[in-house]
Every structure is written in structure tokens, then in C-alpha cells.
Design a protein around this motif. Structure first.
Motif, mmCIF file in Angstrom:
data_model
loop_
_atom_site.group_PDB
_atom_site.id
_atom_site.type_symbol
_atom_site.label_atom_id
_atom_site.label_comp_id
_atom_site.label_asym_id
_atom_site.label_seq_id
_atom_site.Cartn_x
_atom_site.Cartn_y
_atom_site.Cartn_z
ATOM 1 N N THR A 60 -1.677 -1.972 -11.290
ATOM 2 C CA THR A 60 -1.069 -0.888 -10.424
ATOM 3 C C THR A 60 -1.042 0.201 -10.930
ATOM 4 N N ASP A 67 -4.300 5.013 -6.507
ATOM 5 C CA ASP A 67 -3.922 4.518 -5.322
ATOM 6 C C ASP A 67 -2.215 4.502 -5.196
ATOM 7 N N THR A 68 -1.815 4.108 -6.360
ATOM 8 C CA THR A 68 -0.208 4.323 -6.648
ATOM 9 C C THR A 68 0.323 5.492 -6.401
ATOM 10 N N GLU A 71 0.482 5.767 -2.953
ATOM 11 C CA GLU A 71 1.882 4.961 -2.600
ATOM 12 C C GLU A 71 3.183 5.654 -2.790
ATOM 13 N N GLU A 72 3.147 6.467 -3.967
ATOM 14 C CA GLU A 72 4.493 7.037 -4.221
ATOM 15 C C GLU A 72 4.521 8.058 -3.476
ATOM 16 N N THR B 74 -1.229 -7.015 -6.814
ATOM 17 C CA THR B 74 -1.033 -5.408 -6.630
ATOM 18 C C THR B 74 -0.952 -5.051 -5.528
ATOM 19 N N THR B 78 2.079 -2.903 -3.099
ATOM 20 C CA THR B 78 1.968 -1.875 -2.363
ATOM 21 C C THR B 78 2.272 -1.934 -0.888
ATOM 22 N N ASP B 79 2.176 -3.527 -0.226
ATOM 23 C CA ASP B 79 2.450 -3.619 0.999
ATOM 24 C C ASP B 79 3.778 -3.418 1.179
#
Lengths: 258, 114
Positions: A60, A67-68, A71-72, B74, B78-79
Motif C-alpha cells: 500500500t 496510488d495511495t 486515495e488520500e 491492498t 483502497t476500496d
């Protein structure tokens, strides 16, 4: 559109979609026989490379760190939108209710919470915070991480609300502090990524020595990212809880708790 | 019954979509959306499962153990995060709608706009 017409429109569309879904599922590997190239590779190389024992967290925050970041930002923007929507609502209601707010007052509401609930609740606050901090900081070693720990930290606020009064909750978590916490967490994540660009020549590249397997500071910058995310998630969810509770209490015209 | 997790995922997806389309209450609609998303969790985790595999956490298992796929786990994380934030935002929108139009029924929202 009438409900009947909508159902007739839905039936073929849903049937078609479900047929496609089932057809798509038949192309999947049998349950329990999946061989994902990336997953298998990460399961082999992640521990020797990063020394972090929780592969989900090292994926992650490191291998999928960029990507995180996105997402944040989703989390940050959604909570920002929520705050904007609800505060506009609150502004209107406060104007309407300003008049009789003074007369009713907020005294005499405390007795609604029983002593047992209050003592149990206040006893729970400390352990909840400790558990949350533990889950955030030990994300690299055992199941957990910034997202999960952040949510646990935010529930500490709900325990205060449950046990005591709304006023007590507002006292332990002033809105500016929550907003600052959320923003700092989001910014820290981006800045740590920038550290990778400056020190290692690539954005979001792990630029800190991974240390030894099994130690609290293993994983290079993963613990730092965990703390940044934990701060943001705790701030964001506390802010969301508080805004919704503000609404509930305004709608009820009630200063205490049930 | 190796297809059972996939069947559950498809069922949750279909039932959730049906609920969203026929909902008479915005809060109920948001909950139906979470049912759709629950289907995606089940699907992701089911895909990544490896028979008799352990959790991909090597704190107390040897390095060469057979583990389930960490990448889909992971993605599920996120989902979950995205779902939680979207639900919070949608509930705030529902509150706004209730305030503006005095109803939570999606069918009446358009009618009362005039």
C-alpha cells in the motif's frame, strides 16, 4: 417516470448486466487457484527488500505508494466537501434557531447519561487511543496501518460523546485542531514523497534505510507514511463524525446526549 | 462449492443495484450502494485467495510460506476507504436534499424544485 415504468426499464438492463457479470466470472481462475504475477513476486521480494513483515502495508505505502497518495486525496476532498455541505446547512439553521436557543439553554441534560455508561466510556477512551496509536505505528510489522489505526483513533471521540456530553466532546476535539490534523497528514504524505524525489531521485521512492526485519522502525519511510495517513484519517473521520453530530443536535435542538 | 464466493459477490452486486434503482429513500439508497460495494470486496478477496494460503504477513511465519495475494488485499483496503468517504459525502448530500425539499424520496425531489 412512474415506478412501474422504471421497473420495466430496470429489468432488461439488470438482467443484461448480471448476465455479463456471470459470464465474466466464468473466465476467472477457480476459487483458491489464483496465480497473480505481482502478488507472487511481492510475497517473495517485499520482506528481503523492505524488511517490513506486513506485505499488505508495504504494498500500500511503498510499491503502490503513488496510488495511495491519490486515495488520500479522495479522502481529503470528500471530507472537505462534506464539511462545506453541512456547514452551509448549519449556518442557516443557527440563524433560524438563534432566538429560542437562549431560552432553552443547555443545562439539565447531563442526567440522561447513566453513571455506568459514563464511567465505562471514560475508561474506554484511554485504551482506545493506545490501541489506535499501536495499530498505526505497528503497521509495518503486524496487520494494521495508518488507515485502520486512524479510524480507531477517531472512534475514541465517539466514545467521549457516548460517555459524556456533546459539550465534552467539543472540548476535547476543537474543530480547528481536527482540520489542522487532517491537512497536516495529507500534506506530510505528499512531502515524504517529495523527499524521495530529492534524496533518491524519484517521487515516492523509499529513501530511508529499511533497517532490520521485525524492528519497529523497519521498512524505511513506511512507518512515517503510516503516521501521516493515521493523522489524516483520524482527523478526517473525527471531523465527519463531529459535523454529523452537530447536525443531529441542531435538528433536535438538544445540547446533551442520549 | 468453489464458485460460492463469486456467486455471493454477483448476488450482492445485483441486489444492491436493484435497491438503488427502486429506492424510495435517499438514506436507503446510500445503504444499497454500500451493498454493491460489499460485492466488490468479496470479489477481490475471493480472487486473491490461494488454497490453504496464510495472510501475507511474515511476522511469525517462515519466508517461503504459501500466502494469499497481497495486491488484491491492498486494493480492497483502497476500496473500503473510498466507500467510507463516498458514503459520508452522499449522506451529507441527502441531508442537504432533505433541508431543501423537505423529503428524502428521490421521486419527489425533481417535482418540488419549481
Amino acid at each position: 417516470m412512474s415506478r412501474r415504468a422504471r421497473l420495466w426499464l430496470l429489468a432488461p438492463a439488470l438482467a443484461g448486466t448480471m448476465a455479463l457479470v456471470v459470464w465474466g466470472f466464468t473466465g476467472l481462475a477457480d476459487f483458491g487457484h489464483f496465480q497473480g504475477a505481482y502478488g507472487n513476486l511481492l510475497a517473495k521480494v517485499a520482506v528481503p527488500e523492505r524488511k517490513a513483515t506486513d506485505i499488505v502495508v508495504s504494498t500500500t505505502f511503498d510499491y503502490r505508494g503513488f496510488d495511495t497518495l491519490g486515495e488520500e486525496m479522495i479522502l481529503f476532498t470528500a471530507v472537505l466537501g462534506l464539511v462545506v455541505l453541512l456547514r452551509e446547512l448549519r449556518g442557516e439553521q443557527e440563524e433560524e434557531e438563534e432566538a429560542h436557543d437562549d431560552q432553552e439553554g443547555h443545562a439539565g441534560r447531563e442526567h440522561r447519561t447513566s453513571d455506568a455508561l459514563r464511567i465505562f466510556g471514560f475508561g474506554m477512551v484511554g485504551p482506545t487511543v493506545v490501541l489506535g496509536v499501536y495499530i498505526v505505528t505497528h503497521g509495518t510489522l503486524t496487520p494494521g496501518g495508518g488507515f485502520q489505526g486512524g479510524v480507531v483513533l477517531a472512534t475514541a471521540l465517539l466514545v467521549v460523546y457516548l460517555a459524556g456530553r456533546y459539550a465534552a466532546m467539543r472540548k476535547v476535539s476543537p474543530l480547528p485542531l481536527l482540520e489542522a490534523g487532517e491537512a497536516t497528514g495529507a500534506m506530510a504524505y505528499g512531502l515524504i514523497g517529495l523527499g524521495g524525489l530529492i534524496i533518491a531521485g524519484m517521487y515516492m521512492k523509499n529513501f530511508i534505510d529499511p533497517g532490520t526485519k521485525g524492528s519497529l522502525l523497519s521498512g524505511g519511510f513506511i512507518p512515517l507514511l503510516n503516521i501521516a495517513v493515521g493523522l489524516e484519517v483520524a482527523g478526517a473521520f473525527s471531523l465527519a463524525f463531529q459535523e454529523f453530530l452537530d447536525q443531529t443536535i441542531l435538528l433536535r435542538g438538544d445540547g446533551g446526549s442520549e | 462449492m468453489s464458485f460460492l464466493p463469486y456467486a455471493v459477490a454477483a448476488w450482492l452486486f445485483g441486489v444492491g443495484i436493484y435497491g438503488v434503482a427502486t429506492s424510495r429513500n435517499l438514506i436507503h439508497l446510500v445503504v444499497c450502494l454500500t451493498v454493491v460495494q460489499s460485492g466488490t470486496y468479496i470479489l477481490l478477496l475471493a480472487i486473491g485467495y490461494v488454497g490453504a494460503g496464510k495472510a501475507p504477513i511474515f511476522a511469525d511465519i517462515p519466508l517461503n510460506s504459501k500466502v494469499v495475494d497481497p495486491v488484491v488485499q491492498t486494493l480492497t483496503l483502497t476500496d473500503v476507504v473510498v466507500e467510507a468517504t463516498v458514503v459520508a459525502l452522499l449522506l451529507a448530500l441527502a441531508m442537504q436534499a432533505e433541508k431543501r425539499f423537505g423529503t428524502l424520496d428521490p421521486d419527489e425531489l425533481g417535482v418540488m424544485r419549481s
